[in-house]
Design an enzyme around this catalytic site. Structure first.
Site, PDB file in Angstrom:
ATOM      1  N   HIS A 117       0.948  -1.265   0.075  1.00 35.98           N
ATOM      2  CA  HIS A 117       0.104   0.083   0.178  1.00 35.98           C
ATOM      3  C   HIS A 117       0.754   1.212  -0.025  1.00 35.98           C
ATOM      4  O   HIS A 117       2.089   1.104   0.525  1.00 35.98           O
ATOM      5  CB  HIS A 117      -0.808   0.000   1.224  1.00 35.98           C
ATOM      6  CG  HIS A 117      -1.684   0.993   1.601  1.00 35.98           C
ATOM      7  ND1 HIS A 117      -1.717   2.273   1.870  1.00 35.98           N
ATOM      8  CD2 HIS A 117      -3.370   0.887   1.254  1.00 35.98           C
ATOM      9  CE1 HIS A 117      -2.871   2.845   1.994  1.00 35.98           C
ATOM     10  NE2 HIS A 117      -3.894   2.022   1.542  1.00 35.98           N
ATOM     11  N   ASP A 194       2.895  -4.478   8.028  1.00 31.75           N
ATOM     12  CA  ASP A 194       1.653  -3.880   8.187  1.00 31.75           C
ATOM     13  C   ASP A 194       0.547  -4.831   7.876  1.00 31.75           C
ATOM     14  O   ASP A 194       0.347  -5.565   7.049  1.00 31.75           O
ATOM     15  CB  ASP A 194       1.691  -3.216   6.443  1.00 31.75           C
ATOM     16  CG  ASP A 194       0.127  -2.664   6.137  1.00 31.75           C
ATOM     17  OD1 ASP A 194      -0.646  -2.924   6.893  1.00 31.75           O
ATOM     18  OD2 ASP A 194       0.188  -1.890   5.074  1.00 31.75           O
ATOM     19  N   GLN A 197      -4.449  -5.640   6.978  1.00 32.54           N
ATOM     20  CA  GLN A 197      -5.613  -6.631   6.157  1.00 32.54           C
ATOM     21  C   GLN A 197      -5.455  -7.694   7.080  1.00 32.54           C
ATOM     22  O   GLN A 197      -6.084  -8.917   6.118  1.00 32.54           O
ATOM     23  CB  GLN A 197      -5.337  -6.594   4.738  1.00 32.54           C
ATOM     24  CG  GLN A 197      -5.299  -5.348   4.043  1.00 32.54           C
ATOM     25  CD  GLN A 197      -6.944  -4.716   3.959  1.00 32.54           C
ATOM     26  OE1 GLN A 197      -7.712  -5.437   4.545  1.00 32.54           O
ATOM     27  NE2 GLN A 197      -6.800  -3.616   3.806  1.00 32.54           N
ATOM     28  N   LYS A 220     -10.525  -1.006  10.145  1.00 33.97           N
ATOM     29  CA  LYS A 220     -10.718  -2.355   9.611  1.00 33.97           C
ATOM     30  C   LYS A 220     -10.970  -3.350  10.505  1.00 33.97           C
ATOM     31  O   LYS A 220     -11.073  -4.623   9.790  1.00 33.97           O
ATOM     32  CB  LYS A 220      -9.467  -2.627   8.801  1.00 33.97           C
ATOM     33  CG  LYS A 220      -9.155  -1.185   7.899  1.00 33.97           C
ATOM     34  CD  LYS A 220      -7.898  -1.595   7.072  1.00 33.97           C
ATOM     35  CE  LYS A 220      -7.334  -0.473   6.085  1.00 33.97           C
ATOM     36  NZ  LYS A 220      -8.077  -0.024   4.910  1.00 33.97           N
ATOM     37  N   CYS A 358      -4.657   2.395  -3.791  1.00 34.31           N
ATOM     38  CA  CYS A 358      -3.337   2.848  -2.953  1.00 34.31           C
ATOM     39  C   CYS A 358      -2.266   2.083  -3.225  1.00 34.31           C
ATOM     40  O   CYS A 358      -1.605   1.758  -2.429  1.00 34.31           O
ATOM     41  CB  CYS A 358      -3.660   3.061  -1.739  1.00 34.31           C
ATOM     42  SG  CYS A 358      -5.023   4.337  -1.340  1.00 34.31           S
TER      43      CYS A 358
HETATM   44  N1  PMP Z   1      -1.925  -0.884   4.526  1.00 34.34           N
HETATM   45  C1  PMP Z   1      -3.001  -1.643   4.083  1.00 34.34           C
HETATM   46  C2  PMP Z   1      -2.465  -3.008   3.438  1.00 34.34           C
HETATM   47  C3  PMP Z   1      -4.080  -1.118   3.854  1.00 34.34           C
HETATM   48  O1  PMP Z   1      -5.101  -2.082   3.378  1.00 34.34           O
HETATM   49  C4  PMP Z   1      -4.630   0.098   4.280  1.00 34.34           C
HETATM   50  C5  PMP Z   1      -5.944   0.665   4.142  1.00 34.34           C
HETATM   51  N2  PMP Z   1      -6.470   0.338   2.779  1.00 34.34           N
HETATM   52  C6  PMP Z   1      -3.502   1.113   4.872  1.00 34.34           C
HETATM   53  C7  PMP Z   1      -2.112   0.270   4.979  1.00 34.34           C
HETATM   54  C8  PMP Z   1      -3.904   2.164   5.389  1.00 34.34           C
HETATM   55  O2  PMP Z   1      -4.615   2.276   6.696  1.00 34.34           O
HETATM   56  P1  PMP Z   1      -5.256   3.409   6.982  1.00 34.34           P
HETATM   57  O3  PMP Z   1      -5.717   4.271   5.969  1.00 34.34           O
HETATM   58  O4  PMP Z   1      -6.524   2.962   8.019  1.00 34.34           O
HETATM   59  O5  PMP Z   1      -4.059   4.238   7.707  1.00 34.34           O
END
Ligand code: PMP
Length: 400
Positions: A117, A194, A197, A220, A358
């Protein structure tokens, strides 16, 4: 688990029952989480820490109990290792800033992967601008799995950190974190995970994984927005400087010199989102009562079923086909722009996400501008996947 625990799931959109398949972006909230927020504002609200009055003490107890709840949920050894942030993004920025200051010099290397991401790419690029670190990316195979052989060749004596997603938010690939921890440690590097997910989908045990740092988001994991977590091994966090300055994070301030609070407060400048932390703890209680193993089993069934049903659709290209895959299905249909497909599915009551997710470098890897993505949560059903497939077939007819 009962779908009726989630009030929003009974609403309609455009007069159609809502089929919510955008859970990788954010999950819906059970009534107990919504109630916890309202109840705290109705009967407890007061700023935490340092307060001598009744409400402040009670709010502080809830806030610190939430830290303990997070600790047990991910099996950290101590609450000093649990830092509250705004979310995964802030956790990763904290790492780039503070870990970067403590451990990275010009020419030192950070390795990420092609499936990250943007929040696990851009903070490291910003650090590269500031400090001249070197950022490398592990390639992935066509099925969306990490190329572990290639990874081994990327390490040099200057590699300090491997920073990888536990589960890809696009491909659903579940990365072998325990193995990656062993590889990183064999090269005297640290591992940052990270877990945005993964924490919502299956049991995550930081000690069993052997990671040094791990980040996730409250929203999430059926909790509120604006709250997240950074876990770090105490010995490492101790060596890292504060991320932001202000109230809460200091021991003593004079104009000549300021000393900092002990862990974890050193990293938590300003009034924390103490309502958010409590509501997050309620969400984690809710998940534990169902059982993360049970949730995983259900979502594995949904994922396998969705992969099988989607594959039946002519001209549909699936991305991320590793056997170890969880809760996310990304796809495109030849001849239909992903945005058009998403917009038309929406009119049928089906919420999926379209675009680059993203993860623009990953899109480039597959030579596409964007993809459609259906992602699952504990409340989704096989019937909803059938509805998705039927709706895609209906839309497809308009184009062929
Ligand atoms: N890493 C991953 C793998 C994600 O899926 C996301 C959210 N789509 C993020 C980081 C960022 O999370 P947040 O927007 O809640 O900070």
């Amino acid at each position: 688990m009962n779908r009726s625990d989630f009030p929003i799931l009974s609403r309609t959109v455009y007069g159609k029952p809502l089929v919510y398949l955008d859970n990788a972006a954010t999950t819906q909230k059970p009534q107990c989480v919504i109630d916890a927020i309202a109840e705290e504002y109705c009967s407890v609200n007061a700023n935490v820490h340092r307060g001598v009055h009744f409400l402040s003490t009670q709010a502080t107890e809830l806030h610190e109990a939430a830290r303990e709840r997070v600790r047990t949920f991910i099996n950290a050894t101590s609450t000093t290792e649990i830092i509250f942030t705004r979310g995964t993004t802030e956790s990763l920025n904290l790492m780039a800033s503070s870990y970067g200051d403590a451990f990275l010099k010009e020419g030192d290397e950070v390795i990420v992967t092609e499936m990250e991401h943007h929040s696990n790419i851009v903070p490291w690029q910003m650090l590269r601008e500031r400090k001249g670190i070197i950022l490398k990316a592990v390639p992935i195979a066509d099925d969306g799995s990490l190329d572990l052989e290639k990874l081994e060749t990327l390490f040099t004596p200057r590699t300090r950190l491997l920073s990888v997603c536990h589960v890809s938010n696009v491909l659903g690939t579940m990365n072998p974190i325990r193995q990656l921890a062993d590889i990183a440690h064999a090269h005297n590097a640290h591992l940052l995970v990270d877990a945005a997910q993964s924490v919502p989908h299956f049991p995550v045990d930081v000690q069993a994984l052997g990671c040094d740092f791990l980040a996730f988001s409250g929203h999430k994991v059926y909790g509120p927005t604006g709250i997240g977590v950074l876990y770090g091994r105490e010995a490492l966090l101790d060596m890292m400087p504060p991320y932001q300055g202000g109230g809460e994070m200091i021991a003593r301030v004079t104009f000549e010199r300021t000393t900092y609070e002990r862990l974890p407060f050193k990293f938590e400048a300003g009034t924390p989102d103490y309502v958010g932390t409590h509501a997050l703890a309620v969400a984690l209680d809710y998940l534990s009562a169902i059982g993360m193993e049970h949730i995983h089993e259900h979502e594995q069934d949904l994922t396998a079923y969705a992969m099988q049903r989607l594959a039946e659709i002519p001209d549909l290209q699936l991305y991320g086909t590793t056997p170890t895959k969880d809760a996310v299905c990304a796809f495109n249909i030849n001849g239909i722009h992903h945005l058009d497909l998403g917009t038309l599915l929406d009119r049928l009551g089906i919420a999926i996400r379209t675009g680059h997710h993203c993860a623009q470098p990953l899109m480039a890897r597959y030579g596409v501008e964007g993809m459609c993505r259906a992602s699952f949560a504990l409340y989704n059903t096989r019937e909803e996947i059938d509805a998705l497939v039927a709706a895609i077939l209906r839309v497809r007819k308009m184009f062929v």
